[in-house]
Design an enzyme around this catalytic site. Structure first.
Site, PDB file in Angstrom:
ATOM      1  CG  ASP A  14      34.316 -80.048 -51.970  1.00 58.86           C
ATOM      2  OD1 ASP A  14      33.297 -80.701 -52.245  1.00 58.86           O
ATOM      3  OD2 ASP A  14      35.403 -80.210 -52.552  1.00 58.86           O
ATOM      4  CD  GLU A 196      33.595 -87.872 -51.005  1.00 61.61           C
ATOM      5  OE1 GLU A 196      34.825 -88.080 -51.017  1.00 61.61           O
ATOM      6  OE2 GLU A 196      32.968 -87.497 -52.010  1.00 61.61           O
TER       7      GLU A 196
END
Length: 446
Positions: A14, A196
């Site tokens: 991430d 997302e």
């Protein structure tokens, strides 16, 4: 340093890259090996000098939701809840961490240094009608605009937007909520629909939102001429599941010394967890589009030197069921290698012509009690003849073979076989599913 760009034992998915001063910082979640779920109860920060992108330094733990041997939790009342997908921005000389805590409202931390450690400033403050995503602010990405206004993009299966009060950096401005800044409706094509991983950037006068679409292994991007959108889908930048065991992706773009990069992650340990940070060079064209790039072994390099040894885990192509596995803190091997698997590496520069028509290659393996033959290919393993072969024995060791010499830049593929054409069909079928060896390291030799 080739991909993955951090030391082999580190799992930072991430990734949000940010340039502060003369260093690039990588903020991300923290995965753990041999776990059955995502992320951790701590965040870590890594950075590298802008003039030496292969020299990454760990700044240690920057934020905690659980006591450990050196730190108390930074989140009183929210202890023992995992941290997901942070972002960090600079405003007026201070650095603000925006993190999602599972089962809680998102939090904002603050530090006087980009590497932290960050101390809890506040949870978000808002009226319920002014916040989407049930006020969780999943995978929040933050943008400080040129005029000092601050925007936050977030959501899981819904694309949300708010403006943050720059006076305190955690209060959501009343009336600022907007959905959907990217189409998240059922009518949107799957490859465009928001899932997302919001990550905003402003490039020139154009606002970009990098995100994970419902095609789960891609990083897509959309653009707008306004920070609140609407954002128009423009394409996808990278797919971590092309000829590789893929999974969810989350990352962003960064300009370092005039070169743009996409930071992303890859899966290991035969799971969609244990994700490791990678990077590829990208180009932003005059019309604002970003051509899709392939996964490579390069990291920040233009080409790799084939005459230096490399660990097997820099593979960017893994087909047929083989995967990278952490054997111990020092070793990550390609395991579950069976007949017909493909292990690929992009790209090596073999240099200019030299006198020999052949060269050698050495493979360091862990034997699995059977013999095998590995075909070595350049560029095309499906429609070309092998450069040569390496015969693998039953035990651990280094096995060598002679292959044709190459010049210039090439991808290299290893394709193992386990039997000859003379074997009976039932024996051949048995060997097609039997693990042959585990690959640890390789090198070419003139």
């Amino acid at each position: 340093m080739p991909n993955p760009i951090l030391p082999a034992w580190e799992y930072i998915p991430d990734g949000e890259p940010r340039v502060f001063g003369d260093r690039v910082y990588l903020y991300g979640s923290h995965d753990r090996a041999a776990q059955s779920d995502f992320c951790d109860y701590k965040l870590k920060v890594w950075s590298a000098p802008l003039d030496d992108l292969n020299n990454w330094v760990c700044h240690g733990h920057s934020f905690h939701t659980r006591d450990d041997r050196d730190h108390k939790s930074d989140t009183e009342g929210m202890t023992d809840r995992k941290l997901f997908a942070p972002d960090v921005i600079e405003k007026d000389g201070r650095y603000y961490l925006y993190a999602y805590i599972v089962g809680s409202k998102g939090v904002v931390g603050v530090s006087d240094k980009p590497e932290g450690p960050f101390k809890l400033l506040s949870q978000y403050k808002y009226d319920p009608e002014d916040a989407g995503d049930d006020g969780i602010y999943n995978d929040a990405g933050v943008l400080v605009d040129d005029d000092g206004r601050v925007y936050i993009y977030y959501g899981f299966t819904e694309s949300n937007f708010n403006e943050i009060d720059p006076a305190d950096m955690y209060t959501i401005k009343k009336g600022s909520y907007k959905r959907a800044v990217i189409d998240d409706s059922d009518n949107a094509p799957q490859e465009q629909r928001f899932f997302e991983a919001s990550s905003p950037r402003k490039i020139g006068d154009t606002y970009y939102l990098i995100y994970s679409p419902c095609v789960g292994s891609r990083l897509a991007y959309a653009t707008s001429d306004k920070p609140q959108g609407p954002f128009k889908y423009r394409g996808y930048i990278i797919d971590n599941g092309v000829d590789y065991p893929g999974g969810n992706d989350h990352g962003s773009v960064c300009d370092i010394n005039g070169q743009w990069y996409i930071f992303y992650h890859r899966m290991t340990n035969n799971t969609i967890m244990s994700r490791r940070a990678c990077v590829e060079k990208i180009e932003i064209l005059p019309d604002g589009t970003i051509p899709t790039v392939e996964m490579t072994s390069l990291g920040f390099e233009d080409s790799l030197d084939p005459f230096k040894p490399y660990p097997a885990d820099i593979a960017c192509v893994l087909k047929g069921g083989c995967f990278i596995n952490e054997k111990d803190i020092f070793t990550r091997s390609i395991v579950n290698i069976t007949h017909g698997n493909v292990m690929g590496y992009k790209y090596f520069d073999f240099g200019e012509d030299f006198s020999s028509k052949t060269m050698k290659i050495a493979l360091k393996v862990r034997g699995m009690g059977t013999v095998a033959k590995v075909a070595i290919y350049a560029d095309d393993y499906e429609n070309s003849e092998p450069l040569g072969y390496v015969d693998i024995g039953t035990g651990d060791g280094v096995y060598t073979g002679v292959v044709k010499s190459l010049t210039g830049r090439h991808s290299i593929y290893f394709v193992p076989t386990a039997f000859s054409d003379e074997l009976d069909d039932w024996i051949a079928d048995y060997f097609k599913t039997k693990p042959l060896f585990e690959l640890e390291e390789f090198v070419f030799m003139k």
